[in-house]
Design a protein around this motif. Structure first.
Motif, mmCIF file in Angstrom:
data_model
loop_
_atom_site.group_PDB
_atom_site.id
_atom_site.type_symbol
_atom_site.label_atom_id
_atom_site.label_comp_id
_atom_site.label_asym_id
_atom_site.label_seq_id
_atom_site.Cartn_x
_atom_site.Cartn_y
_atom_site.Cartn_z
ATOM 1 N N VAL A 18 2.679 10.382 -6.650
ATOM 2 C CA VAL A 18 2.248 8.986 -6.429
ATOM 3 C C VAL A 18 1.578 8.440 -7.698
ATOM 4 O O VAL A 18 0.352 8.253 -7.723
ATOM 5 C CB VAL A 18 1.305 8.850 -5.198
ATOM 6 C CG1 VAL A 18 2.075 8.987 -3.899
ATOM 7 C CG2 VAL A 18 0.174 9.877 -5.238
ATOM 8 N N ALA A 51 3.836 -0.240 4.610
ATOM 9 C CA ALA A 51 3.444 0.709 3.553
ATOM 10 C C ALA A 51 4.665 1.408 2.957
ATOM 11 O O ALA A 51 5.678 1.600 3.624
ATOM 12 C CB ALA A 51 2.481 1.756 4.116
ATOM 13 N N ARG A 52 4.536 1.772 1.652
ATOM 14 C CA ARG A 52 5.468 2.730 1.037
ATOM 15 C C ARG A 52 4.952 4.092 1.451
ATOM 16 O O ARG A 52 3.772 4.407 1.200
ATOM 17 C CB ARG A 52 5.385 2.653 -0.491
ATOM 18 C CG ARG A 52 6.280 1.634 -1.141
ATOM 19 C CD ARG A 52 6.228 1.822 -2.655
ATOM 20 N NE ARG A 52 4.853 1.787 -3.159
ATOM 21 C CZ ARG A 52 4.279 0.684 -3.622
ATOM 22 N NH1 ARG A 52 4.929 -0.447 -3.682
ATOM 23 N NH2 ARG A 52 3.029 0.707 -4.054
ATOM 24 N N VAL A 53 5.800 4.918 2.071
ATOM 25 C CA VAL A 53 5.292 6.155 2.668
ATOM 26 C C VAL A 53 5.877 7.386 1.983
ATOM 27 O O VAL A 53 7.074 7.431 1.697
ATOM 28 C CB VAL A 53 5.604 6.187 4.193
ATOM 29 C CG1 VAL A 53 5.087 7.479 4.818
ATOM 30 C CG2 VAL A 53 4.982 4.984 4.893
ATOM 31 N N VAL A 54 5.022 8.361 1.739
ATOM 32 C CA VAL A 54 5.463 9.681 1.278
ATOM 33 C C VAL A 54 5.207 10.646 2.432
ATOM 34 O O VAL A 54 4.087 10.735 2.949
ATOM 35 C CB VAL A 54 4.674 10.138 0.029
ATOM 36 C CG1 VAL A 54 5.147 11.524 -0.414
ATOM 37 C CG2 VAL A 54 4.812 9.121 -1.090
ATOM 38 N N ALA A 56 11.408 6.386 3.457
ATOM 39 C CA ALA A 56 10.235 6.986 2.814
ATOM 40 C C ALA A 56 10.684 8.061 1.826
ATOM 41 O O ALA A 56 11.872 8.362 1.718
ATOM 42 C CB ALA A 56 9.321 7.594 3.880
ATOM 43 N N THR A 57 9.712 8.639 1.112
ATOM 44 C CA THR A 57 10.005 9.719 0.163
ATOM 45 C C THR A 57 9.583 11.034 0.798
ATOM 46 O O THR A 57 8.517 11.107 1.415
ATOM 47 C CB THR A 57 9.169 9.519 -1.125
ATOM 48 O OG1 THR A 57 9.341 8.178 -1.548
ATOM 49 C CG2 THR A 57 9.582 10.471 -2.218
ATOM 50 N N LEU A 88 -2.883 6.545 -4.406
ATOM 51 C CA LEU A 88 -2.723 6.536 -2.951
ATOM 52 C C LEU A 88 -3.715 5.567 -2.324
ATOM 53 O O LEU A 88 -4.902 5.613 -2.652
ATOM 54 C CB LEU A 88 -3.067 7.915 -2.397
ATOM 55 C CG LEU A 88 -1.970 8.922 -2.136
ATOM 56 C CD1 LEU A 88 -2.573 10.168 -1.513
ATOM 57 C CD2 LEU A 88 -0.900 8.325 -1.221
ATOM 58 N N ASP A 89 -3.227 4.725 -1.432
ATOM 59 C CA ASP A 89 -4.141 3.844 -0.700
ATOM 60 C C ASP A 89 -4.518 4.445 0.648
ATOM 61 O O ASP A 89 -5.588 4.156 1.183
ATOM 62 C CB ASP A 89 -3.486 2.479 -0.485
ATOM 63 C CG ASP A 89 -3.103 1.848 -1.806
ATOM 64 O OD1 ASP A 89 -4.019 1.575 -2.604
ATOM 65 O OD2 ASP A 89 -1.892 1.680 -2.069
ATOM 66 N N ARG A 142 0.844 -1.204 0.000
ATOM 67 C CA ARG A 142 0.000 0.000 0.000
ATOM 68 C C ARG A 142 0.878 1.252 0.000
ATOM 69 O O ARG A 142 1.959 1.267 0.595
ATOM 70 C CB ARG A 142 -0.907 0.033 1.236
ATOM 71 C CG ARG A 142 -1.613 -1.280 1.528
ATOM 72 C CD ARG A 142 -2.907 -1.465 0.814
ATOM 73 N NE ARG A 142 -3.985 -0.680 1.376
ATOM 74 C CZ ARG A 142 -5.237 -0.714 0.926
ATOM 75 N NH1 ARG A 142 -5.545 -1.486 -0.107
ATOM 76 N NH2 ARG A 142 -6.179 0.010 1.483
ATOM 77 N N THR A 143 0.375 2.304 -0.630
ATOM 78 C CA THR A 143 1.100 3.582 -0.645
ATOM 79 C C THR A 143 0.356 4.570 0.247
ATOM 80 O O THR A 143 -0.860 4.739 0.115
ATOM 81 C CB THR A 143 1.176 4.149 -2.077
ATOM 82 O OG1 THR A 143 1.853 3.190 -2.888
ATOM 83 C CG2 THR A 143 1.949 5.462 -2.102
ATOM 84 N N GLN A 178 1.321 5.626 -8.814
ATOM 85 C CA GLN A 178 0.585 4.372 -8.562
ATOM 86 C C GLN A 178 -0.718 4.625 -7.801
ATOM 87 O O GLN A 178 -1.462 3.706 -7.486
ATOM 88 C CB GLN A 178 1.474 3.381 -7.797
ATOM 89 C CG GLN A 178 1.795 3.737 -6.356
ATOM 90 C CD GLN A 178 2.948 4.741 -6.179
ATOM 91 O OE1 GLN A 178 3.142 5.678 -6.969
ATOM 92 N NE2 GLN A 178 3.715 4.591 -5.101
#
Ligand SMILES: NC(=O)c1ccc[n+]([C@@H]2O[C@H](COP(=O)([O-])OP(=O)(O)OC[C@H]3O[C@@H](n4cnc5c(N)ncnc54)[C@H](O)[C@@H]3O)[C@@H](O)[C@H]2O)c1
Length: 439
Positions: free
Chosen positions: A269, A226-229, A249-250, A273-274, A202-203, A271
């Motif tokens: 993002v 999660a991939r986190v921004v 994270a980014t 955002l989740d 999940r992003t 892809q």
């Protein structure tokens, strides 16, 4: 700023003195860390009367891997199925179930009373189920020893929807939440391949993530896979980069009030955002009579208007993926009001209005849930700057007699964020140790 009183009451002379003086007795709260058990003992599963959901609820509890039993000398948690309590007389079953065991609950224990929504068409059922709210709130105030008590309203036809919520409430992740009423919908839970990484694949984007609660939210979401921004204002870019680097994270330096904020988020993002966490917030305190228009406007803009704008834009552009989660940040000030905070409390109450109104439509139109955390007194740089007397009052004026930690808000956010939490929608969950302020 460390809570020295909490430390002092943990020493033998401190305990003796503060007890003699009738002062609050905060118990140290355990927080969760990977690899540690959710509960330090058995989970007692009780039923008030004859409930149709008991078997299914028992199976769901068994799936959690907790040591579920019908009898225990020193339970670490108690789940009482009160879904069958439909008359005032049947409330006696609640007393009969909990009265004999409540004293044996282990320190830091959990009680979850499972009920159903009060009925619009049956005032006897409604009276009995609403009674559980007063019961839970009172028990939360008297139980002590760091224990917590919640009311979880389920849809009896969708017991399985309660899995992620029961796991959360029956663990140290919910250490600073008590006296809450959480109402689930009948939405089927999303799949979970691995409960130790429920956000894998999940992003997530967290606003105001350079420091404080936002940094903790980013950290817990990353821990959960999660991939986190991490987004924060350009002036905080150095701190933001440090936080993001630490978490893998980014960093996205961006003022959330910028006119093109939503487009820039969408561009960051590709892809989609989740999980969208609106955490950025500011205070500009003054009494209304002394408050210039710019202090009013900046708080409304950061805390509320930018949340409305970016939510609308990211939903309508399809940037928030199906089965996504939007999590906003309210405050108990938005529920109870606070001296010198007409602007802040208005903005935070506005968040509550937004969540309640948008949640059912976002679920129907986009398959997205919308919830809010309402923190109470959380130990951050913001609250360390509060004058000593007010800070001490903030810390002690709750059932757990202490402030919460950023991680308490972060764990709540992570529970909302889970794919398995589809049935958690439109909820305002107070992370306030059952503060005396507000409901
Ligand atoms: N600390 C508490 O006790 C408490 C209690 C209730 C609610 N809250 C809420 O929790 C949230 C986080 O609070 P905190 O204590 O961590 O505060 P904080 O001041 O430590 O952190 C807030 C972050 O938001 C960022 N931010 C501010 N304006 C922004 C903007 N326009 N665009 C992007 N980022 C922006 C700040 O730079 C900062 O990094 C806030 O919404 C706050 O209102 C906090």
């Amino acid at each position: 700023m460390a809570d020295r009183y909490l430390h002092f009451t943990g020493t033998a002379p401190g305990r003796f003195l503060t007890r003699r003086l009738g002062l609050p007795q905060p118990a140290p709260l355990r927080r969760w860390s990977p690899g540690t058990p959710s509960l330090d003992g058995p989970l007692l599963h009780l039923t008030a009367g004859e409930s149709a959901t008991t078997k299914e609820l028992g199976a769901l509890l068994a799936e959690t891997g907790l040591d579920v039993t019908g009898q225990a000398d020193r339970p670490a948690a108690i789940v009482l199925d009160a879904t069958a309590v439909t008359t005032a007389g049947a409330l006696g079953e609640v007393h009969a179930a909990l009265h004999p065991v409540v004293r044996s609950l282990a320190p830091g224990g959990r009680i979850v009373v499972v009920g159903v929504r009060p009925s619009a068409g049956d005032h006897h059922q409604a009276a009995a189920q609403q009674a559980l709210e007063g019961f839970v709130r009172s028990l939360g105030k008297e139980i002590g020893k760091g224990a917590t008590v919640q009311l979880l309203r389920i849809e009896p036809e969708s017991v399985a929807s309660a899995g992620s919520t029961l796991r959360f409430l029956l663990s140290p992740r919910s250490a600073y939440i008590s006296g809450q009423v959480i109402e689930l919908t009948d939405a089927a839970p999303g799949p979970v391949a691995d409960w130790t990484a429920p956000l894998a694949g999940r992003t997530a984007l967290v606003t105001g993530a350079a420091r404080g609660i936002g940094a903790s939210v980013a950290s817990v979401l990353a821990r959960d896979g999660a991939r986190v921004v991490c987004l924060d204002i350009p002036q905080a870019a150095d701190e933001l980069t440090r936080t993001a680097d630490r978490l893998g994270a980014t960093a996205l330096p961006l003022d959330i009030t910028a006119a093109d904020a939503a487009e820039r988020i969408a561009a960051a993002v590709p892809q989609g955002l989740d999980v969208l966490v609106h955490n950025a917030g500011i205070t500009r305190d003054r009494r209304l009579a002394n408050m210039p228009a710019d202090r009013w406007a900046s708080v409304i803009d950061v805390n509320l208007d930018s949340v409305l704008r970016t939510t609308d834009a990211l939903l309508s552009s399809g940037t928030v993926n199906r089965d996504g989660r939007i999590i906003a940040t309210a405050s108990i000030a938005g529920i109870a009001g606070n001296n010198g905070q007409t602007n802040y409390a208005a903005s935070k109450a506005g968040i509550i209005g937004l969540v309640r109104s948008l949640a059912p439509r976002a679920a129907a139109d986009h398959g997205v849930t919308v919830n809010a955390v309402a923190p109470g007194f959380i130990e951050t740089k913001m609250t360390a700057a509060v004058p000593l007397f007010i800070r001490e009052a903030g810390r002690r004026m709750n059932s757990l007699s202490q402030g919460g930690l950023p991680v308490d808000v972060a764990e709540t956010t992570a529970w909302f964020a889970q794919p398995a939490s589809s049935a958690v929608n439109g909820q305002i969950v107070r992370v306030c140790g059952q503060s005396l302020l507000g409901a």
